[in-house]
Design a protein around this motif. Structure first.
Motif, short mmCIF file in Angstrom:
data_model
loop_
_atom_site.label_atom_id
_atom_site.label_comp_id
_atom_site.label_asym_id
_atom_site.label_seq_id
_atom_site.Cartn_x
_atom_site.Cartn_y
_atom_site.Cartn_z
N ILE A 1 0.86 -1.18 0.00
CA ILE A 1 0.00 0.00 0.00
C ILE A 1 0.90 1.23 0.00
CG2 ILE A 1 -1.96 -1.12 1.14
CD1 ILE A 1 -1.11 0.32 3.73
N LEU A 2 0.38 2.33 -0.51
CA LEU A 2 1.15 3.56 -0.55
C LEU A 2 1.20 4.21 0.82
CD1 LEU A 2 -0.16 5.24 -3.84
CD2 LEU A 2 1.60 3.49 -3.56
N THR A 3 2.35 4.78 1.13
CA THR A 3 2.49 5.53 2.38
C THR A 3 1.79 6.89 2.23
OG1 THR A 3 4.54 6.59 1.68
CG2 THR A 3 4.76 4.48 2.87
N PRO A 4 1.50 7.52 3.34
CA PRO A 4 0.96 8.89 3.25
C PRO A 4 1.91 9.82 2.47
CG PRO A 4 0.62 8.04 5.45
CD PRO A 4 1.49 7.03 4.72
N TYR A 5 3.22 9.62 2.64
CA TYR A 5 4.18 10.43 1.91
C TYR A 5 4.03 10.24 0.40
CZ TYR A 5 8.55 12.41 0.24
OH TYR A 5 9.47 13.16 -0.45
N ALA A 6 3.80 9.01 -0.05
CA ALA A 6 3.61 8.73 -1.48
C ALA A 6 2.40 9.49 -2.01
CB ALA A 6 3.46 7.24 -1.73
N HIS A 7 1.32 9.50 -1.23
CA HIS A 7 0.12 10.24 -1.64
C HIS A 7 0.42 11.74 -1.73
CE1 HIS A 7 -2.88 7.06 -1.72
NE2 HIS A 7 -2.30 6.55 -0.65
N THR A 8 1.15 12.27 -0.77
CA THR A 8 1.51 13.69 -0.77
C THR A 8 2.40 14.01 -1.97
OG1 THR A 8 1.33 13.83 1.62
CG2 THR A 8 2.65 15.53 0.54
N LEU A 9 3.38 13.16 -2.24
CA LEU A 9 4.27 13.34 -3.38
C LEU A 9 3.46 13.39 -4.68
CD1 LEU A 9 7.15 13.46 -4.59
CD2 LEU A 9 7.12 10.95 -4.58
N MET A 10 2.53 12.48 -4.83
CA MET A 10 1.71 12.44 -6.04
C MET A 10 0.87 13.70 -6.18
SD MET A 10 0.63 8.42 -5.79
CE MET A 10 -0.62 8.46 -7.05
N GLU A 11 0.25 14.13 -5.10
CA GLU A 11 -0.57 15.35 -5.12
C GLU A 11 0.27 16.58 -5.47
OE1 GLU A 11 -2.39 15.53 -1.27
OE2 GLU A 11 -3.49 13.65 -1.60
N ARG A 12 1.44 16.68 -4.86
CA ARG A 12 2.30 17.84 -5.11
C ARG A 12 2.88 17.83 -6.53
NH1 ARG A 12 5.34 18.51 0.74
NH2 ARG A 12 3.48 19.23 1.84
N TYR A 13 3.21 16.65 -7.01
CA TYR A 13 3.70 16.53 -8.38
C TYR A 13 2.63 16.98 -9.36
CZ TYR A 13 5.01 14.54 -12.82
OH TYR A 13 5.28 14.38 -14.16
N LEU A 14 1.39 16.52 -9.16
CA LEU A 14 0.31 16.92 -10.05
C LEU A 14 0.05 18.43 -9.98
CD1 LEU A 14 -2.24 14.01 -9.62
CD2 LEU A 14 -0.88 14.55 -11.64
N ALA A 15 0.11 19.00 -8.78
CA ALA A 15 -0.08 20.44 -8.63
C ALA A 15 1.02 21.21 -9.36
CB ALA A 15 -0.12 20.82 -7.15
N LEU A 16 2.26 20.78 -9.22
CA LEU A 16 3.38 21.42 -9.90
C LEU A 16 3.22 21.31 -11.41
CD1 LEU A 16 6.20 22.76 -9.88
CD2 LEU A 16 7.16 20.45 -9.75
N SER A 17 2.86 20.14 -11.88
CA SER A 17 2.68 19.91 -13.30
C SER A 17 1.57 20.80 -13.87
CB SER A 17 2.36 18.43 -13.55
OG SER A 17 2.36 18.14 -14.91
N ARG A 18 0.45 20.91 -13.15
CA ARG A 18 -0.65 21.77 -13.59
C ARG A 18 -0.22 23.25 -13.63
NH1 ARG A 18 -3.88 19.31 -9.56
NH2 ARG A 18 -4.50 17.29 -10.36
N LEU A 19 0.52 23.68 -12.60
CA LEU A 19 1.00 25.05 -12.54
C LEU A 19 1.91 25.36 -13.73
CD1 LEU A 19 1.27 27.75 -10.98
CD2 LEU A 19 3.20 26.71 -9.78
N ILE A 20 2.83 24.48 -14.01
CA ILE A 20 3.75 24.68 -15.14
C ILE A 20 2.98 24.69 -16.46
CG2 ILE A 20 5.61 23.57 -16.45
CD1 ILE A 20 6.80 22.82 -13.66
N ASP A 21 2.02 23.79 -16.63
CA ASP A 21 1.20 23.78 -17.84
C ASP A 21 0.44 25.09 -18.01
OD1 ASP A 21 2.02 21.22 -18.51
OD2 ASP A 21 0.18 20.24 -17.81
N THR A 22 -0.15 25.58 -16.92
CA THR A 22 -0.92 26.82 -16.97
C THR A 22 -0.02 28.00 -17.34
OG1 THR A 22 -2.51 26.00 -15.35
CG2 THR A 22 -2.38 28.38 -15.63
#
Length: 117
Positions: free
Chosen positions: A82-103
């Motif tokens: 199962i994913l650790t809480p850190y893995a979930h946070t990493l995924m969320e932050r990566y997606l946020a960064l990716s969306r920001l850069i795309d925008t």
């Protein structure tokens, strides 16, 4: 003929030696582990070898100094991860960064990137 041009970009994280430690591929692996419940099942789902999936996870964990998975040993009931809480946070932050850069890239591009000055 409509020849609309759009900008595309990819975001990934590298260590100081230029090795990829996180990006869309690692994101797909973590999502597959979350969905399938184990590294082995995720590897099969992604049509990758277990060794390749495990190797990518190990490289990321070593570079970040944090575990991404909680693994349970096999046996009669089989193993799992199962994913650790850190893995979930990493995924969320990566997606946020990716969306920001795309925008930001879209705004720059639409503000006249191709227009001659």
């Amino acid at each position: 003929m409509d020849t609309k041009i759009i900008v595309k970009s990819k975001v990934w994280l590298e260590d100081h030696q230029g090795r990829i430690i996180f990006g869309l591929g690692r994101m797909r692996i973590l999502r597959a582990i979350e969905r399938c419940g184990s590294l082995n099942a995720a590897a099969k789902h992604l049509k990758m070898s277990y060794r390749a999936v495990w190797g990518k996870i190990k490289v990321t964990e070593a570079a970040l100094g944090r575990p991404l998975l909680v693994k349970s040993q096999g046996g009669s009931t089989g193993g799992g991860s199962i994913l650790t809480p850190y893995a979930h946070t990493l995924m969320e932050r990566y997606l946020a960064l990716s969306r920001l850069i795309d925008t930001q890239a879209d705004h720059l591009f639409e503000s006249g990137f191709l227009d001659p000055q």
